[in-house]
Design an enzyme around this catalytic site. Structure first.
Site, PDB file in Angstrom:
ATOM      1  N   THR A  93      32.785  39.989  39.178  1.00  0.00           N
ATOM      2  CA  THR A  93      32.084  41.481  38.885  1.00  0.00           C
ATOM      3  C   THR A  93      32.821  41.925  37.345  1.00  0.00           C
ATOM      4  OG1 THR A  93      32.066  42.361  40.880  1.00  0.00           O
ATOM      5  CG2 THR A  93      31.845  44.052  39.094  1.00  0.00           C
ATOM      6  N   LYS A 168      24.531  45.374  39.656  1.00  0.00           N
ATOM      7  CA  LYS A 168      25.855  45.579  40.306  1.00  0.00           C
ATOM      8  C   LYS A 168      26.475  46.834  40.000  1.00  0.00           C
ATOM      9  CE  LYS A 168      29.849  44.369  42.397  1.00  0.00           C
ATOM     10  NZ  LYS A 168      30.094  44.305  44.196  1.00  0.00           N
ATOM     11  N   LYS A 243      37.590  49.932  39.550  1.00  0.00           N
ATOM     12  CA  LYS A 243      37.052  48.781  38.699  1.00  0.00           C
ATOM     13  C   LYS A 243      35.430  49.024  38.176  1.00  0.00           C
ATOM     14  CE  LYS A 243      36.306  43.987  38.224  1.00  0.00           C
ATOM     15  NZ  LYS A 243      36.298  42.745  39.058  1.00  0.00           N
TER      16      LYS A 243
HETATM   17  P1  NAD Z   1      41.262  38.285  44.263  1.00  0.00           P
HETATM   18  O1  NAD Z   1      42.323  38.844  43.395  1.00  0.00           O
HETATM   19  O2  NAD Z   1      41.635  38.113  45.823  1.00  0.00           O
HETATM   20  O3  NAD Z   1      40.992  36.812  43.957  1.00  0.00           O
HETATM   21  C1  NAD Z   1      40.835  36.226  42.628  1.00  0.00           C
HETATM   22  C2  NAD Z   1      41.680  34.845  42.369  1.00  0.00           C
HETATM   23  O4  NAD Z   1      41.581  34.496  41.055  1.00  0.00           O
HETATM   24  C3  NAD Z   1      42.948  34.820  42.862  1.00  0.00           C
HETATM   25  O5  NAD Z   1      43.403  34.127  43.781  1.00  0.00           O
HETATM   26  C4  NAD Z   1      44.036  34.452  41.466  1.00  0.00           C
HETATM   27  O6  NAD Z   1      44.894  33.576  41.776  1.00  0.00           O
HETATM   28  C5  NAD Z   1      42.700  33.811  40.807  1.00  0.00           C
HETATM   29  N1  NAD Z   1      42.956  33.728  39.450  1.00  0.00           N
HETATM   30  C6  NAD Z   1      43.406  34.669  38.495  1.00  0.00           C
HETATM   31  N2  NAD Z   1      43.281  33.937  37.337  1.00  0.00           N
HETATM   32  C7  NAD Z   1      42.844  32.812  37.164  1.00  0.00           C
HETATM   33  C8  NAD Z   1      42.813  31.790  36.423  1.00  0.00           C
HETATM   34  N3  NAD Z   1      43.094  31.908  35.005  1.00  0.00           N
HETATM   35  N4  NAD Z   1      42.523  30.541  37.029  1.00  0.00           N
HETATM   36  C9  NAD Z   1      42.092  30.332  38.160  1.00  0.00           C
HETATM   37  N5  NAD Z   1      42.386  31.453  39.079  1.00  0.00           N
HETATM   38  C10 NAD Z   1      42.750  32.577  38.767  1.00  0.00           C
HETATM   39  O7  NAD Z   1      40.042  39.182  44.085  1.00  0.00           O
HETATM   40  P2  NAD Z   1      38.636  39.086  45.134  1.00  0.00           P
HETATM   41  O8  NAD Z   1      38.838  40.229  45.814  1.00  0.00           O
HETATM   42  O9  NAD Z   1      38.473  37.601  45.328  1.00  0.00           O
HETATM   43  O10 NAD Z   1      37.882  39.479  43.880  1.00  0.00           O
HETATM   44  C11 NAD Z   1      37.227  38.432  43.081  1.00  0.00           C
HETATM   45  C12 NAD Z   1      35.954  39.113  42.292  1.00  0.00           C
HETATM   46  O11 NAD Z   1      34.981  39.653  43.336  1.00  0.00           O
HETATM   47  C13 NAD Z   1      36.237  40.309  41.389  1.00  0.00           C
HETATM   48  O12 NAD Z   1      35.522  40.318  40.120  1.00  0.00           O
HETATM   49  C14 NAD Z   1      35.949  41.701  42.268  1.00  0.00           C
HETATM   50  O13 NAD Z   1      35.734  42.520  41.693  1.00  0.00           O
HETATM   51  C15 NAD Z   1      34.767  40.764  43.121  1.00  0.00           C
HETATM   52  N6  NAD Z   1      34.245  41.469  44.193  1.00  0.00           N
HETATM   53  C16 NAD Z   1      35.308  41.909  45.196  1.00  0.00           C
HETATM   54  C17 NAD Z   1      34.776  42.135  46.447  1.00  0.00           C
HETATM   55  C18 NAD Z   1      35.830  42.464  47.643  1.00  0.00           C
HETATM   56  O14 NAD Z   1      35.636  43.242  48.559  1.00  0.00           O
HETATM   57  N7  NAD Z   1      36.910  41.910  47.380  1.00  0.00           N
HETATM   58  C19 NAD Z   1      33.551  42.779  46.553  1.00  0.00           C
HETATM   59  C20 NAD Z   1      32.585  42.483  45.817  1.00  0.00           C
HETATM   60  C21 NAD Z   1      32.937  41.758  44.477  1.00  0.00           C
END
Ligand code: NAD
Length: 289
Positions: A93, A168, A243
Site C-alpha cells: 500500500t 485502496k 498510514k
Molecule cells: P511487515 O512490516 O510485517 O512486512 C514488511 C517486510 O518487508 C518485512 O519483513 C521487512 O523486513 C521487509 N523489508 C523492508 N524493507 C525491505 C527491503 N528493502 N528489501 C526486502 N525486504 C524488505 O508489513 P506487512 O504487515 O506485511 O505489510 C506489508 C504491506 O502490506 C504494507 O504496505 C501494508 O500497508 C500492506 N497491508 C498490510 C495489511 C495488514 O493487515 N498487515 C493489510 C493490507 C495491506
C-alpha cells in the site's frame, strides 16, 4: 512459473507460501533473517540479494512497508536485473504518485508493471483470500491475474496504473469513517439507555447497517465476533490505518478533493496512535469515546 517475492513480513510470508502451494517456484528475499527462515520452511528458495532473487523469473511480486522502500528496491535492484519479459507486481500500500512513478520508470526500461494493493489482513494473506485491486493495462492485468489467483478471493481490474492504489485509499478512508460512526452510534445508544446489543440487532437490519457494525462490531461482547472480543488484539492495526489515511489525505491535497470527514477521521486515528495505541485493532477507537 518462477516468481520472485520481495518482502516476507506479516502479509508477504503467507502470500508467498500460497504461491508455493499452487506449484510455483518462489524465489524469496527479505532483509530480515527470521522472515527468510520462515519462507524457507514454507518451501521458498531463499536468496541473499534482490538482484539474485529476480534473476530469470517470470514475475516479481513485492509486499513492502512503504513507497520510499518500494521505489528504492525497484530502481536499485529489480529494474535492469529481472528479465524485461518479467511482469512486475507491487502489492504494497503506497502513495498513488509513487506507484505511478515506479511503473513509469519500469516502463521506460521495457517492463510491464501493475499496482495491486490488497484488502484483507494477515488471516486473508495466510488463507489465500485477499482481494486485489489492480492498476495497469488490460494485458498486464490478465498476466497478473494468473499470478495473483492462488492468493486471492477476488482480483479486480481497477483501471490504469495507480488505480489500484486509488481504490485502496478510498476504501480505507470510507472504512475509517464508518468505523468511527459505528462506535459513536453504539455509545450514543448506550448513554441514552438503549442496550447496545438491542441497537446492533435493530441498526444492523436498518439503514445504519455497514461492515463495521454488522461484521466487525467494535464493542466487546456485542454483535459480530471481532478483535473487540479479544481485547482488540489481532485484526487491522490502528498504525496501518493511520498510514492509509495519510496516503488518502496526501492524495486529497494534491487532487483538490474535499474530504472533511476523512480529514477528521485521520486526525482522530493519528491522536489514537500517538497515545500509544498503534498496535491495537483499529476498532479500539471505541474505547476513546
Ligand atoms: P511487515 O512490516 O510485517 O512486512 C514488511 C517486510 O518487508 C518485512 O519483513 C521487512 O523486513 C521487509 N523489508 C523492508 N524493507 C525491505 C527491503 N528493502 N528489501 C526486502 N525486504 C524488505 O508489513 P506487512 O504487515 O506485511 O505489510 C506489508 C504491506 O502490506 C504494507 O504496505 C501494508 O500497508 C500492506 N497491508 C498490510 C495489511 C495488514 O493487515 N498487515 C493489510 C493490507 C495491506
Amino acid at each position: 512459473m518462477k516468481i520472485a517475492f520481495i518482502g516476507l513480513g506479516n502479509m508477504g510470508g503467507g502470500m508467498a507460501a500460497n504461491l508455493v502451494k499452487a506449484g510455483h517456484e518462489v524465489h524469496a528475499f527479505d532483509l530480515a533473517e527470521d522472515a527468510l527462515a520462515r519462507a524457507a520452511e514454507n518451501g521458498c528458495a531463499t536468496f541473499s540479494a534482490v538482484g539474485e532473487a529476480v534473476d530469470g523469473v517470470d514475475v516479481v511480486v513485492s509486499m513492502l512497508p512503504n513507497g520510499a522502500i518500494v521505489k528504492n528496491v525497484y530502481t536499485a535492484d529489480v529494474i535492469g536485473k529481472a528479465p524485461t519479459s518479467a511482469l512486475l507486481i507491487d502489492c504494497s500500500t503506497i502513495d498513488v504518485a509513487d506507484a505511478r512513478e515506479v511503473a513509469g520508470l519500469a516502463g521506460e526500461s521495457g517492463y510491464a508493471m501493475v499496482d495491486a494493493p490488497v484488502s484483507g489482513g494477515i488471516a486473508a494473506a495466510n488463507g489465500g483470500t485477499l482481494t486485489f485491486m489492480v492498476g495497469g493495462s488490460e494485458e498486464a492485468f490478465s498476466r497478473a491475474n494468473e499470478a495473483l489467483e492462488p492468493m486471492a478471493k477476488a482480483v479486480i481490474h481497477a483501471g490504469a496504473i495507480g488505480a489500484g492504489q486509488v481504490a485502496k485509499m478510498c476504501n480505507n478512508m470510507l472504512l475509517a469513517i464508518h468505523m468511527i460512526g459505528t462506535c459513536e452510534a453504539l455509545k450514543l445508544a448506550d448513554k441514552n439507555g438503549l442496550d447496545m446489543e438491542k441497537f446492533y440487532e435493530i441498526s444492523s437490519k436498518a439503514t445504519g447497517y455497514n461492515w463495521s457494525l454488522n461484521d466487525y462490531t467494535p464493542a466487546p461482547g456485542i454483535g459480530a465476533t471481532s478483535p473487540a472480543d479479544n481485547d482488540y488484539q489481532g485484526g487491522f492495526a490502528a498504525a496501518l490505518m493511520v498510514k492509509d489515511l495519510g496516503i488518502a489525505m496526501a492524495a486529497a491535497d494534491q487532487s483538490g478533493a474535499n474530504v472533511p470527514l476523512g480529514a477528521h477521521a485521520a486526525e482522530l486515528y493519528r491522536a489514537f496512535n500517538e497515545a500509544g495505541n498503534g498496535g491495537k485493532d483499529f476498532g479500539a477507537i471505541f474505547t476513546t469515546l
